[in-house]
Design a protein around this motif. Sequence first.
Motif, PDB file in Angstrom:
ATOM      1  N   ALA A   1       0.825  -1.322  -0.001  1.00  0.00           N
ATOM      2  CA  ALA A   1       0.033   0.275   0.185  1.00  0.00           C
ATOM      3  C   ALA A   1       0.891   1.171  -0.039  1.00  0.00           C
ATOM      4  CB  ALA A   1      -0.949   0.064   1.237  1.00  0.00           C
ATOM      5  N   ASN A   2       0.339   2.521  -0.738  1.00  0.00           N
ATOM      6  CA  ASN A   2       1.089   3.705  -0.759  1.00  0.00           C
ATOM      7  C   ASN A   2       1.702   3.967   0.703  1.00  0.00           C
ATOM      8  OD1 ASN A   2       1.132   6.524  -0.303  1.00  0.00           O
ATOM      9  ND2 ASN A   2       0.879   6.342  -2.293  1.00  0.00           N
ATOM     10  N   ASP A   3       2.973   3.988   0.746  1.00  0.00           N
ATOM     11  CA  ASP A   3       3.789   4.122   1.923  1.00  0.00           C
ATOM     12  C   ASP A   3       3.532   5.736   2.304  1.00  0.00           C
ATOM     13  OD1 ASP A   3       5.511   2.214   1.851  1.00  0.00           O
ATOM     14  OD2 ASP A   3       6.835   2.687   0.525  1.00  0.00           O
ATOM     15  N   ARG A   4       3.359   6.871   1.546  1.00  0.00           N
ATOM     16  CA  ARG A   4       2.945   8.118   2.403  1.00  0.00           C
ATOM     17  C   ARG A   4       1.814   8.305   2.861  1.00  0.00           C
ATOM     18  NH1 ARG A   4       5.068  13.221   1.304  1.00  0.00           N
ATOM     19  NH2 ARG A   4       6.125  12.595  -0.498  1.00  0.00           N
TER      20      ARG A   4
ATOM     21  N   ASN B   1       1.297   8.484   6.981  1.00  0.00           N
ATOM     22  CA  ASN B   1       0.698   9.695   7.277  1.00  0.00           C
ATOM     23  C   ASN B   1      -0.426   9.309   8.420  1.00  0.00           C
ATOM     24  OD1 ASN B   1       1.907  11.905   6.052  1.00  0.00           O
ATOM     25  ND2 ASN B   1       0.400  11.646   4.313  1.00  0.00           N
ATOM     26  N   GLY B   2      -1.069   7.961   8.125  1.00  0.00           N
ATOM     27  CA  GLY B   2      -1.947   7.127   9.048  1.00  0.00           C
ATOM     28  C   GLY B   2      -1.310   7.056  10.470  1.00  0.00           C
TER      29      GLY B   2
ATOM     30  N   TYR C   1      -6.229   7.590   5.014  1.00  0.00           N
ATOM     31  CA  TYR C   1      -5.010   7.106   5.280  1.00  0.00           C
ATOM     32  C   TYR C   1      -4.706   5.740   4.804  1.00  0.00           C
ATOM     33  CZ  TYR C   1      -4.546  11.522   7.802  1.00  0.00           C
ATOM     34  OH  TYR C   1      -4.612  12.884   8.062  1.00  0.00           O
ATOM     35  N   GLY C   2      -5.721   4.935   4.400  1.00  0.00           N
ATOM     36  CA  GLY C   2      -5.780   3.612   4.129  1.00  0.00           C
ATOM     37  C   GLY C   2      -6.408   2.807   5.358  1.00  0.00           C
TER      38      GLY C   2
END
Length: 109
Positions: free
Chosen positions: A16-19, A23-24, A42-43
């Motif tokens: 999943a998107n690292d950024r 942030n989450g 934030y996922g």
Amino acid sequence: MHSHLPPQPSVGRRRANDRQIINGILYVLVTGCQWRDMPKQYGFYVTAWRRLKRWSEEGVWDKILNSLIDDSYQNGHFSLEIVAIDSSFIEAKKGEKVSNIMDSKKEKE
């Protein structure tokens, strides 16, 4: 920072998107909310929790922090002459209410 993050897996599903996940993680750590209350932007909260745990065990966060400190030193933005650390320690017995602890601490002073 990307150079300190583990590489994407070469086989299987991409991570999943690292950024977004970082942030989450920061959102939960700063606000103190429960993981399941992390905003969906934030996922998935389980992904964030697992990533925090795995990267902590692998020392990824330490590498990032050390890199930030080194960069700050080199750019003149960080000096040990201006760093301050402050903490408080209150001993609490299991099941004791915080107000009782604070009252007894005040009586000792």
